[in-house]
Design a protein around this motif. Sequence first.
Motif, short mmCIF file in Angstrom:
data_model
loop_
_atom_site.label_atom_id
_atom_site.label_comp_id
_atom_site.label_asym_id
_atom_site.label_seq_id
_atom_site.Cartn_x
_atom_site.Cartn_y
_atom_site.Cartn_z
N GLY C 107 8.58 51.04 56.24
CA GLY C 107 9.92 50.90 56.82
C GLY C 107 11.00 51.36 55.86
O GLY C 107 12.00 51.96 56.26
N THR C 108 10.76 51.07 54.58
CA THR C 108 11.71 51.51 53.56
C THR C 108 11.78 53.02 53.49
O THR C 108 12.86 53.60 53.32
CB THR C 108 11.29 50.95 52.18
OG1 THR C 108 10.98 49.56 52.33
CG2 THR C 108 12.39 51.13 51.16
N GLY D 113 8.06 57.76 58.10
CA GLY D 113 8.11 56.35 57.70
C GLY D 113 7.92 55.42 58.89
O GLY D 113 7.16 54.45 58.83
N LEU D 114 8.60 55.72 59.99
CA LEU D 114 8.46 54.90 61.19
C LEU D 114 7.04 54.97 61.75
O LEU D 114 6.48 53.97 62.18
CB LEU D 114 9.46 55.35 62.27
CG LEU D 114 10.93 55.01 62.01
CD1 LEU D 114 11.83 55.76 62.99
CD2 LEU D 114 11.17 53.50 62.12
N ALA D 115 6.47 56.16 61.74
CA ALA D 115 5.11 56.33 62.25
C ALA D 115 4.13 55.47 61.45
O ALA D 115 3.30 54.76 62.02
CB ALA D 115 4.71 57.81 62.20
N LEU D 116 4.24 55.53 60.13
CA LEU D 116 3.34 54.75 59.29
C LEU D 116 3.57 53.26 59.52
O LEU D 116 2.63 52.48 59.60
CB LEU D 116 3.56 55.12 57.82
CG LEU D 116 3.22 56.58 57.46
CD1 LEU D 116 3.62 56.89 56.03
CD2 LEU D 116 1.74 56.86 57.66
N LYS D 117 4.84 52.88 59.64
CA LYS D 117 5.16 51.47 59.89
C LYS D 117 4.50 50.99 61.18
O LYS D 117 4.01 49.86 61.27
CB LYS D 117 6.69 51.33 60.00
CG LYS D 117 7.19 49.96 60.36
CD LYS D 117 7.15 49.03 59.16
CE LYS D 117 7.67 47.65 59.49
NZ LYS D 117 7.56 46.76 58.31
N LEU D 118 4.50 51.84 62.20
CA LEU D 118 3.95 51.48 63.50
C LEU D 118 2.45 51.73 63.61
O LEU D 118 1.85 51.50 64.66
CB LEU D 118 4.67 52.28 64.59
CG LEU D 118 6.13 51.91 64.82
CD1 LEU D 118 6.85 53.03 65.54
CD2 LEU D 118 6.23 50.61 65.61
N GLY D 119 1.86 52.23 62.53
CA GLY D 119 0.43 52.48 62.56
C GLY D 119 0.02 53.75 63.29
O GLY D 119 -1.14 53.91 63.67
N ARG D 120 0.98 54.64 63.52
CA ARG D 120 0.62 55.92 64.15
C ARG D 120 0.16 56.89 63.06
O ARG D 120 0.83 57.03 62.03
CB ARG D 120 1.85 56.53 64.84
CG ARG D 120 2.44 55.75 65.97
CD ARG D 120 1.53 55.68 67.17
NE ARG D 120 2.29 55.31 68.36
CZ ARG D 120 2.79 54.12 68.63
NH1 ARG D 120 2.64 53.12 67.79
NH2 ARG D 120 3.46 53.89 69.75
N PRO D 121 -0.96 57.58 63.29
CA PRO D 121 -1.42 58.55 62.29
C PRO D 121 -0.49 59.76 62.21
O PRO D 121 0.08 60.18 63.22
CB PRO D 121 -2.80 58.95 62.81
CG PRO D 121 -2.81 58.60 64.26
CD PRO D 121 -1.84 57.48 64.45
#
Lengths: 154, 154, 154, 154
Positions: C107-108, D113-121
């Motif tokens: 998120g950061t 960053g948002l994708a990783l936060k949401l668990g999207r590859p």
Amino acid sequence: MSGGPYVAVVGSGVATGELYEKAREVGRLVAKRGGTVVCGGLSGVMEAAALGATKAGGTAIGILPDEDRRRANEYLTYSIVTGTGHARNLAVVCSGDVIVAVGGEYGTLSEIGLALKLGRPVVSLESWDLGEYVIATSSPEEAAEEAFRILRKG
Amino acid sequence: MSGGPYVAVVGSGVATGELYEKAREVGRLVAKRGGTVVCGGLSGVMEAAALGATKAGGTAIGILPDEDRRRANEYLTYSIVTGTGHARNLAVVCSGDVIVAVGGEYGTLSEIGLALKLGRPVVSLESWDLGEYVIATSSPEEAAEEAFRILRKG
Amino acid sequence: MSGGPYVAVVGSGVATGELYEKAREVGRLVAKRGGTVVCGGLSGVMEAAALGATKAGGTAIGILPDEDRRRANEYLTYSIVTGTGHARNLAVVCSGDVIVAVGGEYGTLSEIGLALKLGRPVVSLESWDLGEYVIATSSPEEAAEEAFRILRKG
Amino acid sequence: MSGGPYVAVVGSGVATGELYEKAREVGRLVAKRGGTVVCGGLSGVMEAAALGATKAGGTAIGILPDEDRRRANEYLTYSIVTGTGHARNLAVVCSGDVIVAVGGEYGTLSEIGLALKLGRPVVSLESWDLGEYVIATSSPEEAAEEAFRILRKG
């Protein structure tokens, strides 16, 4: 402009019987006239409009409030996942060249308010009574007719 | 919980004369009773409520639609910049433990709809006539009194 | 402009030990220099920065993702409730005149990206290594000093 | 689930020459494999991916930041109008079952960053170097192959 005209069908997430049938008929008539239905993607009026549109060979796009598409109704052609909760109401309204409100609870009221704020015309069918601000109609046929009359005027 | 209770004052970005005075009085009375005013941060009713609250020694927080705080009115104690346009209406409503609608145009209608959807109580003063769904009042004093009566009940 | 300068402190919702202490120290130093801390309002780095700021007599405003303020940490002076999920990251970033990233997870990373997109300067302390795009620092003191050096330059 | 799988193609709004061609090729390969392209709907990488997908007979949906669709690129099959500025990045990412980052500026970083936060590859092609967090590829073919390998795994 591709994909249009876009008709946003808004209304309650809970709808049964006659109201569900009316929303379905609105979706069907929009598709028959060549419009793309956009809606909130969940159940009730949103599902009924999608069902009506896609069974008639048209397209229905659902714009979901969640972070994934698990709650999408099964009749959508495409689903968009906003991740912004009730702020997705703004996306539904912005995406409609005209808004058709069918029945409606509080969320629908917020969508009508946003539509008017943004200058989008609102056709209502058994929805909130807001006097001259919306175009009140008494049947799916009249609602679809009014929506496309507005679209033709641009 | 810190900083509260929070009273969201919503209404038109254009307000003059009597309506401006009424919004200012609502802001003053909220501050006098120990509430924090949250509003949309711009002009009209939003400015008037912030002016009333801060002149009375209270706090007013503006929640702005833009990507910067340049349009913030000058009476805010703090400004929050959302960058999400009209979706900031949702933040204003979510941030209020109770909502007071003063006058009001279309954006206000959307905020009332969102408030009802979220189960936030709405006190109205010369705003949209929505029957039993909102608590209609006829003066700033009555509006503030109703708002705090609701807050006391929790 | 009221309430500022605003320093957005962003970082992981999970932080313990040394990282928590560093975020707390950043909050304290921002408050000591007269800045208002804005953050995401939850736990970890957000909580630590709020704790540091308010224990030092300063102000910390939390901008929450949910539709209510139940998850707000207990050290906030004020809480804003956006109802827009991760889109509240945009509000945190937009609300900061400068952004300080302390540690940081995904998120950061999204917040740093948004800050750079919007032209907000980013000071990093044990956060993502993004080369020349952020101002890397090695202690809370250096981070606060860099943040206020940027603010003085306007 | 209707309309999918959805591949979000993210990248800079300014792209010419080789990068534009690569994004176009990614769009084409996604469409050839039966995927629906979702993107931010504007120019550069977003336009190139839409062009590639629709010329190959596929579907490209653009999710726009504005309150209307005037800035939509001409190759989209459908456009969604969010009205929420950069918060539409969240919608693009949430709408993708997998994310392919082609080139990329700051907004792309926020999307990763948002994708990783949401668990999207996230599959990257000449984009931000974020080590093991993204699947780095060196050609449109490899990017599409990796994206669909992930989709097959579910």
